[in-house]
Design a protein around this motif. Structure first.
Motif, PDB file in Angstrom:
ATOM      1  N   GLY A 287       0.816  -1.222   0.000  1.00 21.94           N
ATOM      2  CA  GLY A 287       0.000   0.000   0.000  1.00 21.94           C
ATOM      3  C   GLY A 287       0.843   1.262   0.000  1.00 21.94           C
ATOM      4  O   GLY A 287       0.318   2.363  -0.087  1.00 21.94           O
ATOM      5  N   GLY A 288       2.144   1.093   0.134  1.00 25.22           N
ATOM      6  CA  GLY A 288       3.040   2.244   0.068  1.00 25.22           C
ATOM      7  C   GLY A 288       3.018   3.092   1.322  1.00 25.22           C
ATOM      8  O   GLY A 288       2.532   2.669   2.375  1.00 25.22           O
ATOM      9  N   ARG A 289       3.517   4.301   1.206  1.00 23.40           N
ATOM     10  CA  ARG A 289       3.572   5.204   2.358  1.00 23.40           C
ATOM     11  C   ARG A 289       2.193   5.791   2.664  1.00 23.40           C
ATOM     12  O   ARG A 289       1.543   6.316   1.774  1.00 23.40           O
ATOM     13  N   THR A 290       1.781   5.711   3.915  1.00 28.39           N
ATOM     14  CA  THR A 290       0.600   6.464   4.349  1.00 28.39           C
ATOM     15  C   THR A 290       1.018   7.578   5.300  1.00 28.39           C
ATOM     16  O   THR A 290       0.171   8.318   5.800  1.00 28.39           O
ATOM     17  N   LYS A 291       2.305   7.663   5.608  1.00 26.22           N
ATOM     18  CA  LYS A 291       2.807   8.696   6.526  1.00 26.22           C
ATOM     19  C   LYS A 291       4.265   8.994   6.182  1.00 26.22           C
ATOM     20  O   LYS A 291       4.968   8.126   5.666  1.00 26.22           O
ATOM     21  N   GLU A 292       4.672  10.226   6.455  1.00 34.13           N
ATOM     22  CA  GLU A 292       6.056  10.618   6.138  1.00 34.13           C
ATOM     23  C   GLU A 292       7.057   9.847   6.984  1.00 34.13           C
ATOM     24  O   GLU A 292       8.119   9.460   6.533  1.00 34.13           O
ATOM     25  N   ALA A 293       6.694   9.672   8.261  1.00 37.59           N
ATOM     26  CA  ALA A 293       7.529   8.893   9.183  1.00 37.59           C
ATOM     27  C   ALA A 293       6.581   8.212  10.161  1.00 37.59           C
ATOM     28  O   ALA A 293       5.400   8.560  10.232  1.00 37.59           O
ATOM     29  N   ILE A 294       7.103   7.256  10.902  1.00 36.67           N
ATOM     30  CA  ILE A 294       6.264   6.525  11.849  1.00 36.67           C
ATOM     31  C   ILE A 294       6.456   7.102  13.252  1.00 36.67           C
ATOM     32  O   ILE A 294       7.567   7.150  13.771  1.00 36.67           O
ATOM     33  N   GLN A 295       5.352   7.539  13.831  1.00 34.10           N
ATOM     34  CA  GLN A 295       5.363   7.990  15.223  1.00 34.10           C
ATOM     35  C   GLN A 295       5.492   6.758  16.109  1.00 34.10           C
ATOM     36  O   GLN A 295       4.774   5.767  15.897  1.00 34.10           O
ATOM     37  N   THR A 296       6.387   6.787  17.090  1.00 30.13           N
ATOM     38  CA  THR A 296       6.539   5.620  17.961  1.00 30.13           C
ATOM     39  C   THR A 296       6.176   5.969  19.398  1.00 30.13           C
ATOM     40  O   THR A 296       6.157   7.133  19.779  1.00 30.13           O
ATOM     41  N   TYR A 297       5.911   4.925  20.149  1.00 24.66           N
ATOM     42  CA  TYR A 297       5.816   5.140  21.596  1.00 24.66           C
ATOM     43  C   TYR A 297       6.887   4.315  22.285  1.00 24.66           C
ATOM     44  O   TYR A 297       7.180   3.200  21.890  1.00 24.66           O
ATOM     45  N   TYR A 298       7.472   4.919  23.282  1.00 24.99           N
ATOM     46  CA  TYR A 298       8.529   4.290  24.068  1.00 24.99           C
ATOM     47  C   TYR A 298       7.906   3.240  24.979  1.00 24.99           C
ATOM     48  O   TYR A 298       6.963   3.517  25.718  1.00 24.99           O
ATOM     49  N   SER A 299       8.421   2.019  24.907  1.00 24.09           N
ATOM     50  CA  SER A 299       7.818   0.921  25.652  1.00 24.09           C
ATOM     51  C   SER A 299       8.847   0.269  26.555  1.00 24.09           C
ATOM     52  O   SER A 299       9.710  -0.479  26.107  1.00 24.09           O
ATOM     53  N   ARG A 300       8.760   0.610  27.825  1.00 24.02           N
ATOM     54  CA  ARG A 300       9.639  -0.048  28.797  1.00 24.02           C
ATOM     55  C   ARG A 300       9.058   0.251  30.178  1.00 24.02           C
ATOM     56  O   ARG A 300       7.980  -0.195  30.461  1.00 24.02           O
TER      57      ARG A 300
ATOM     58  N   GLN B 278      14.246  12.576  25.215  1.00 21.21           N
ATOM     59  CA  GLN B 278      14.646  12.076  23.888  1.00 21.21           C
ATOM     60  C   GLN B 278      13.599  12.355  22.815  1.00 21.21           C
ATOM     61  O   GLN B 278      13.794  12.010  21.657  1.00 21.21           O
ATOM     62  N   GLY B 279      12.470  12.919  23.198  1.00 17.97           N
ATOM     63  CA  GLY B 279      11.503  13.361  22.197  1.00 17.97           C
ATOM     64  C   GLY B 279      10.319  12.434  21.968  1.00 17.97           C
ATOM     65  O   GLY B 279       9.536  12.649  21.039  1.00 17.97           O
ATOM     66  N   PHE B 280      10.178  11.391  22.794  1.00 21.25           N
ATOM     67  CA  PHE B 280       9.022  10.501  22.607  1.00 21.25           C
ATOM     68  C   PHE B 280       7.738  11.220  23.016  1.00 21.25           C
ATOM     69  O   PHE B 280       7.693  11.884  24.045  1.00 21.25           O
ATOM     70  N   LYS B 281       6.710  11.081  22.206  1.00 18.44           N
ATOM     71  CA  LYS B 281       5.437  11.761  22.464  1.00 18.44           C
ATOM     72  C   LYS B 281       4.417  10.823  23.119  1.00 18.44           C
ATOM     73  O   LYS B 281       3.264  11.192  23.349  1.00 18.44           O
ATOM     74  N   ALA B 282       4.841   9.586  23.373  1.00 21.20           N
ATOM     75  CA  ALA B 282       3.963   8.614  24.032  1.00 21.20           C
ATOM     76  C   ALA B 282       4.840   7.565  24.712  1.00 21.20           C
ATOM     77  O   ALA B 282       5.928   7.259  24.236  1.00 21.20           O
ATOM     78  N   MET B 283       4.348   7.042  25.820  1.00 20.08           N
ATOM     79  CA  MET B 283       5.104   6.043  26.596  1.00 20.08           C
ATOM     80  C   MET B 283       4.157   5.019  27.196  1.00 20.08           C
ATOM     81  O   MET B 283       3.049   5.361  27.588  1.00 20.08           O
TER      82      MET B 283
ATOM     83  N   MET C  13       3.525   1.499   8.362  1.00 20.68           N
ATOM     84  CA  MET C  13       3.766   2.471   7.297  1.00 20.68           C
ATOM     85  C   MET C  13       2.704   2.390   6.199  1.00 20.68           C
ATOM     86  O   MET C  13       2.317   3.403   5.627  1.00 20.68           O
ATOM     87  N   SER C  14       2.187   1.208   5.940  1.00 20.92           N
ATOM     88  CA  SER C  14       1.346   1.021   4.754  1.00 20.92           C
ATOM     89  C   SER C  14      -0.150   1.069   5.039  1.00 20.92           C
ATOM     90  O   SER C  14      -0.946   0.876   4.131  1.00 20.92           O
ATOM     91  N   SER C  15      -0.560   1.329   6.293  1.00 20.62           N
ATOM     92  CA  SER C  15      -2.003   1.326   6.576  1.00 20.62           C
ATOM     93  C   SER C  15      -2.443   2.560   7.349  1.00 20.62           C
ATOM     94  O   SER C  15      -1.833   2.928   8.364  1.00 20.62           O
ATOM     95  N   PHE C  16      -3.539   3.154   6.921  1.00 18.56           N
ATOM     96  CA  PHE C  16      -4.143   4.269   7.663  1.00 18.56           C
ATOM     97  C   PHE C  16      -4.788   3.797   8.966  1.00 18.56           C
ATOM     98  O   PHE C  16      -5.192   4.621   9.787  1.00 18.56           O
ATOM     99  N   ALA C  17      -4.914   2.488   9.155  1.00 19.05           N
ATOM    100  CA  ALA C  17      -5.437   1.989  10.439  1.00 19.05           C
ATOM    101  C   ALA C  17      -4.417   2.169  11.563  1.00 19.05           C
ATOM    102  O   ALA C  17      -4.775   2.078  12.733  1.00 19.05           O
ATOM    103  N   CYS C  18      -3.151   2.410  11.222  1.00 15.18           N
ATOM    104  CA  CYS C  18      -2.063   2.366  12.210  1.00 15.18           C
ATOM    105  C   CYS C  18      -1.497   3.757  12.501  1.00 15.18           C
ATOM    106  O   CYS C  18      -0.691   4.270  11.725  1.00 15.18           O
ATOM    107  N   PRO C  19      -1.869   4.376  13.618  1.00 14.42           N
ATOM    108  CA  PRO C  19      -1.366   5.718  13.917  1.00 14.42           C
ATOM    109  C   PRO C  19       0.058   5.736  14.465  1.00 14.42           C
ATOM    110  O   PRO C  19       0.720   6.758  14.405  1.00 14.42           O
ATOM    111  N   MET C  20       0.521   4.646  15.045  1.00 12.05           N
ATOM    112  CA  MET C  20       1.880   4.643  15.604  1.00 12.05           C
ATOM    113  C   MET C  20       2.366   3.219  15.816  1.00 12.05           C
ATOM    114  O   MET C  20       1.638   2.255  15.611  1.00 12.05           O
ATOM    115  N   ALA C  21       3.633   3.127  16.217  1.00 10.64           N
ATOM    116  CA  ALA C  21       4.263   1.825  16.433  1.00 10.64           C
ATOM    117  C   ALA C  21       4.884   1.780  17.819  1.00 10.64           C
ATOM    118  O   ALA C  21       5.295   2.803  18.366  1.00 10.64           O
TER     119      ALA C  21
END
Ligand code: MG
Length: 389
Positions: free
Chosen positions: A138-151, A170-175, A326-334
């Motif tokens: 499906g190609g790019r659906t976003k310029e970059a992938i927003q991530t959340y810090y998981s620990r 470090q700039g994470f917008k979600a944890m 990256m390829s789905s509009f269902a996915c807002p972050m990783a």
């Protein structure tokens, strides 16, 4: 193009494992873990799968779920189904593997085995077509992938605060943090869990999303009471409050709270997620591509989630999930497990593979010029692994 060989190798970590302070609020685990046998959810072995073809392209897949048994299913049951087949027929080959294992499979390790192979087949497809897997899906659906810090696997409030502070900087917008006190500690433990959440929320402020991981550790009455206590903290989601089979328990929780309820990292196939969908059990699906049925099934579940207003935020970072995001509009972050010492098991990926995407300022990028999944198996620095063919 034909499949000529399937090779499986276990990467058993023999180096140091951090156990001090590591928490999971499961009903079975004494806290803190006294030895590794009491850590039922620690994964320190991973499986690498390579599929070779007659024109020299090799695909790489992986499995982290009971890798020793997963290896046996691949070696003894699935490899024979693939030899001689065209690896580009991913839809057909998934169905062939699924139907051939359905009597004993359907969920769990049989699906981990199929997923590892499916990921390797898509890696071949990408390499054969000189495109990254996300471009084929499906190609790019976003310029970059927003991530959340998981620990945040720590109960000590000072350590918790320091870790949250570090990753905020470090700039994470979600944890995402873990609950530290199990079900059996009752109201007193529940209050201590809330205290941990309060400390992290106060540390990161109101502009960073905060998620809570329960790792299947609670039951319905506890979960209902706990969710009420979480209302002041603007929680982005609460994850796996119940066992994965308790679909109707999850559905009841959704009726009880406005806090989004997530789960699905221990669910499998389009059928499993269709059941969750029909029961209105979850707000957020969190399959892992290397368990759920590979890219072939992940794509279908994203398509099912979209018109139903369900977000898909896969379990685990790792390249196989990042291509889906990256390829789905269902996915807002990783999800993003940073490279650390070996603690829970997700970290092993960093020590086995080269090519894993590294977050900067909380964002991940995938390379348009890197065909396939984009991973290679490390050939150096493997002293801490016992590798079993
Ligand atoms: Mg989880």
């Amino acid at each position: 193009m034909k499949i000529t060989k399937v090779k499986t190798r276990l990467y058993q970590w023999t180096g140091p494992v951090k156990t001090e302070d590591t928490i999971f609020a499961t009903p079975l685990s004494p806290l803190p873990f006294q030895d590794d046998s009491q850590a039922p959810f620690r994964f320190v072995t991973w499986l690498a799968v390579e599929i070779e073809t007659n024109d020299g392209v090799t695909g790489i897949g992986n499995a982290g779920l009971a890798p020793d048994i997963t290896k046996q299913i691949i070696d003894n049951k699935l490899t024979g189904l693939l030899i001689g087949e065209n690896p580009l027929n991913t839809e057909y080959l998934y169905e062939k593997m699924y139907r051939s294992t359905v009597a004993y499979g359907r969920k769990g390790v049989a699906l981990a085995a199929i997923s590892a192979l499916d990921i390797a087949l898509w890696d071949i497809k990408g390499k054969a077509m000189n495109q990254p897997v996300f471009m084929l899906m499906g190609g790019r659906t976003k310029e970059a992938i927003q991530t959340y810090y998981s620990r945040l696997y720590v109960r000590d409030l000072d350590k918790l605060q320091k870790e949250a502070e570090t990753f905020k900087n470090q700039g994470f917008k979600a944890m995402k943090m873990r609950c530290g006190y199990p079900l059996r500690e009752g109201l007193a433990g529940m209050k201590k869990n809330v205290e941990m959440i309060k400390v992290v929320r106060e540390t990161i402020g109101e502009d960073i999303d905060l998620m809570i991981e329960a790792y299947m550790g609670f039951d319905l009455p506890y979960a209902k009471r706990f969710l009420k206590m979480l209302e002041p903290f603007n929680i982005r989601w609460v994850e796996e409050l119940l066992l994965p089979d308790d679909i109707y328990g999850f559905a009841e929780l959704r009726q009880h709270t406005d806090i989004p309820i997530s789960g699905g990292e221990h669910e499998f196939t389009r059928f499993g997620f269709n059941d969750l969908l029909k029961a209105k059990a979850l707000d957020i699906f969190q399959f892992d591509t290397n368990r759920v049925g590979g890219f072939t099934e992940a794509q279908k579940i994203c398509a099912m989630a979209l018109p139903n207003g369900i977000e898909v935020i896969p379990h685990g970072g790792q390249m196989h999930n990042l291509h889906v995001v990256m390829s789905s509009f269902a996915c807002p972050m990783a999800e993003y497990f940073p490279k650390t010492e070996i603690e829970v098991g997700n970290e092993i990926f960093w020590y086995m593979f080269d090519g894993e995407a590294v977050a900067e300022d909380g964002l991940l990028q995938l390379d348009d010029a890197k065909p396939g999944v984009g991973l290679t198996l490390k050939t150096e620095g493997l002293e801490n692994f016992n590798i079993i063919e």
